[in-house]
Design an enzyme around this catalytic site. Structure first.
Site, PDB file in Angstrom:
ATOM      1  N   GLY A 272     -36.306  -6.545 -22.285  1.00 53.17           N
ATOM      2  CA  GLY A 272     -35.263  -5.854 -21.768  1.00 53.17           C
ATOM      3  C   GLY A 272     -35.561  -4.439 -21.902  1.00 53.17           C
ATOM      4  N   GLY A 316     -40.217  -7.689 -18.351  1.00 54.65           N
ATOM      5  CA  GLY A 316     -40.293  -8.200 -16.943  1.00 54.65           C
ATOM      6  C   GLY A 316     -40.114  -7.108 -16.093  1.00 54.65           C
ATOM      7  NE  ARG A 317     -34.681  -3.599 -16.104  1.00 60.65           N
ATOM      8  CZ  ARG A 317     -33.398  -4.107 -15.542  1.00 60.65           C
ATOM      9  NH1 ARG A 317     -33.150  -3.559 -14.457  1.00 60.65           N
ATOM     10  NH2 ARG A 317     -32.468  -5.115 -15.896  1.00 60.65           N
ATOM     11  NE  ARG A 358     -31.140  -4.463 -10.888  1.00 60.93           N
ATOM     12  CZ  ARG A 358     -31.053  -3.179 -11.521  1.00 60.93           C
ATOM     13  NH1 ARG A 358     -31.042  -1.668 -10.542  1.00 60.93           N
ATOM     14  NH2 ARG A 358     -30.761  -2.644 -12.407  1.00 60.93           N
ATOM     15  CE1 TYR A 362     -27.147  -7.099 -12.698  1.00 60.05           C
ATOM     16  CE2 TYR A 362     -27.714  -4.848 -12.432  1.00 60.05           C
ATOM     17  CZ  TYR A 362     -27.871  -6.268 -12.207  1.00 60.05           C
ATOM     18  OH  TYR A 362     -29.350  -6.812 -12.221  1.00 60.05           O
ATOM     19  CB  CYS A 389     -19.115  -7.183   7.214  1.00 56.76           C
ATOM     20  SG  CYS A 389     -17.386  -7.071   7.826  1.00 56.76           S
TER      21      CYS A 389
END
Length: 472
Positions: A272, A316-317, A358, A362, A389
């Site tokens: 995280g 990860g990120r 993304r 959120y 659209c």
């Protein structure tokens, strides 16, 4: 031109002194510009990449991924050694997983964390040793668990009482022994979006702390299961270490209690760790994260008179996010008069929520820069939107871009290496873009882009031969 004081601009957004600058924290270390102002990544111009592979295009800097993986391993190894323990670093594959990326991180000494049967098969196809895999998921099927046990996955992180019984049946039938961690909910609320916070009580992951002891007792009764320790993950895109400290303190209470009835060799505190998406983001340095989190665990153990367990972490990120840059071509530009509030400039590009969900999912914030040349206009507040659209099809909600952006220009959106390609869809029947790795002036496709024929191939009413001919 919009005033810096325009009410449409969020308070955090800073008017850049130079609308062509590339803030170091947001972009890969290899990012630069040619004398003509064209963005380069690992020595390759954005114009050349777009010409070769088309747009949208996700470009992944191999050296950035490798360097960050190596930095995490080195930092946690050193921090653990300072407190007479060991640390394992798992790459959280959900951020972005392909066989190529899996090989990169394994080369740099990391293990790999997967959370579905599909991710497990990607890791196996990459040649990752099953013993170095961790398998997450709140609803792992009997088939997925059976496959994990069959290939010898190192650790399965159990998420429910039902899963424990499923594993008990599988190991009894196959005469196997499976190491498991128990995922617990510490109750620490990460300072992030509700969808990204995974340690508060009202969510789908893990056992509440009061129920975890019974889950461990049940595992210890089962001959085919080996209780390896506890797991806790408090959320994603977190800056600072306060949340990790508090979570570790709470989980160590359970850890100490469990030691009365048997060994608890491992503590996995998840991942995280946040990255910079905009120039005002200030992520915590890797060395600080490692040093302070491991020190907090050591302090908590010392206060309880227990040994520091082996530690595990799952970035990860923080490994792959900054390595990714998405290239788009500008299609249309529209200025919308909002009266006294000002004018909103909409810059439409040839991708959108199908390659980056993304923002819509959120409210994630991103940056953007003109990539095909030097912008010579003044900074103008702009919103970069996609071609879908859907009114929520926003790629970059707020950004200052030069007011001379024009159709045909290339725009680059940095920090798209994590959770963009994995969340990609075919909304409006738009093909998913390719992923291209760059290193040392060379580019290589690591995930093939889709064609319209690929998208139509799933529709059983379409003649495959006709579709291929029509869309060559």
């Amino acid at each position: 031109m919009l005033s810096p004081a325009d009410s449409l601009a969020p308070e955090w957004l800073v008017v850049p002194d130079d609308v062509n600058d590339l803030p170091a924290a947001v972009w890969p270390a290899s990012a630069g510009r040619t004398v003509d102002g064209v963005l380069t990544l690992s020595g390759i111009s954005a114009a050349s990449l777009a010409e070769t592979y088309g747009t949208p295009l996700l470009v992944l800097d191999e050296d950035e991924v490798r360097g960050r993986a190596r930095a995490f391993r080195t930092a946690f190894d050193a921090a653990a050694a300072d407190h007479d323990t060991t640390a394992q670093v798992y790459y959280a594959g959900k951020a972005f997983l392909s066989t190529t990326v899996a090989r990169w991180v394994v080369d740099e000494g990391l293990r790999v964390d997967v959370c579905t049967g599909g991710e497990l098969e990607v890791a196996l196809a990459a040649g990752v040793a099953p013993a170095s895999l961790g398998f997450h998921g709140n609803n792992k099927s009997v088939a997925e668990l059976g496959r994990a046990v069959e290939v010898g996955v190192g650790t399965i992180i159990v998420d429910s009482a039902i899963e424990i019984e499923r594993l008990a049946a599988i190991t009894a039938r196959t005469d196997a022994t499976q190491r498991v961690l128990v995922r617990v909910i510490s109750g620490v609320h990460a300072e992030t979006h509700d969808f990204l916070a995974t340690a508060h009580e009202d969510q789908k992951f893990g056992f509440p702390l009061p129920e975890a002891e019974a889950a461990v007792a049940r595992i210890r009764e089962i001959d085919g299961l080996e209780f390896a320790g506890l797991h806790c993950h408090i959320g994603s895109q977190i800056f600072g270490v306060a949340g990790f400290r508090e979570s570790a303190e709470r989980v160590l209470e359970l850890h100490a209690a469990l030691l009365d009835r048997g060994p608890v060799p491992q503590l996995n505190l998840g991942g995280g760790f946040g990255i910079a998406y905009t120039s005002v983001d200030d992520p915590t340095p890797i060395e600080t994260l490692a040093g302070e989190i491991v020190a907090a665990v050591a302090e908590g153990c010392a206060a309880r008179g227990i040994a520091v367990p082996a530690l595990s972490f799952e970035p990860g990120r923080a490994i792959v996010g900054t390595a990714g840059v998405t290239l788009y071509e500008v299609g249309t530009i529209k200025d919308v008069d909002l009266g006294s509030a000002g004018t909103r400039r909409y810059i439409s590009v040839d991708g959108g929520m199908s390659d980056n969900a993304r923002t819509a999912l959120y409210g994630a914030q991103f940056s953007a820069r003109l990539a095909s040349r030097t912008g010579v206009g003044a900074a103008q507040l702009s919103r970069v939107v996609g071609k879908h659209c859907e009114s929520g099809d926003i790629v970059v909600d707020h950004e200052y871009l030069p007011d001379d952006v024009t159709p045909g220009d290339l725009l680059a959106v940095p920090a798209t290496g994590a959770y963009c390609a994995p969340l990609a869809s075919n909304y409006n029947h738009v093909p998913r873009p390719p992923v291209v790795a760059v290193r040392g002036g060379r580019s290589t496709v690591i995930v093939r882009g889709e064609t319209i024929a690929d998208v139509l191939s799933r529709d059983v009413g379409v003649d495959p031969a006709a579709a291929e001919t029509r869309h060559r």
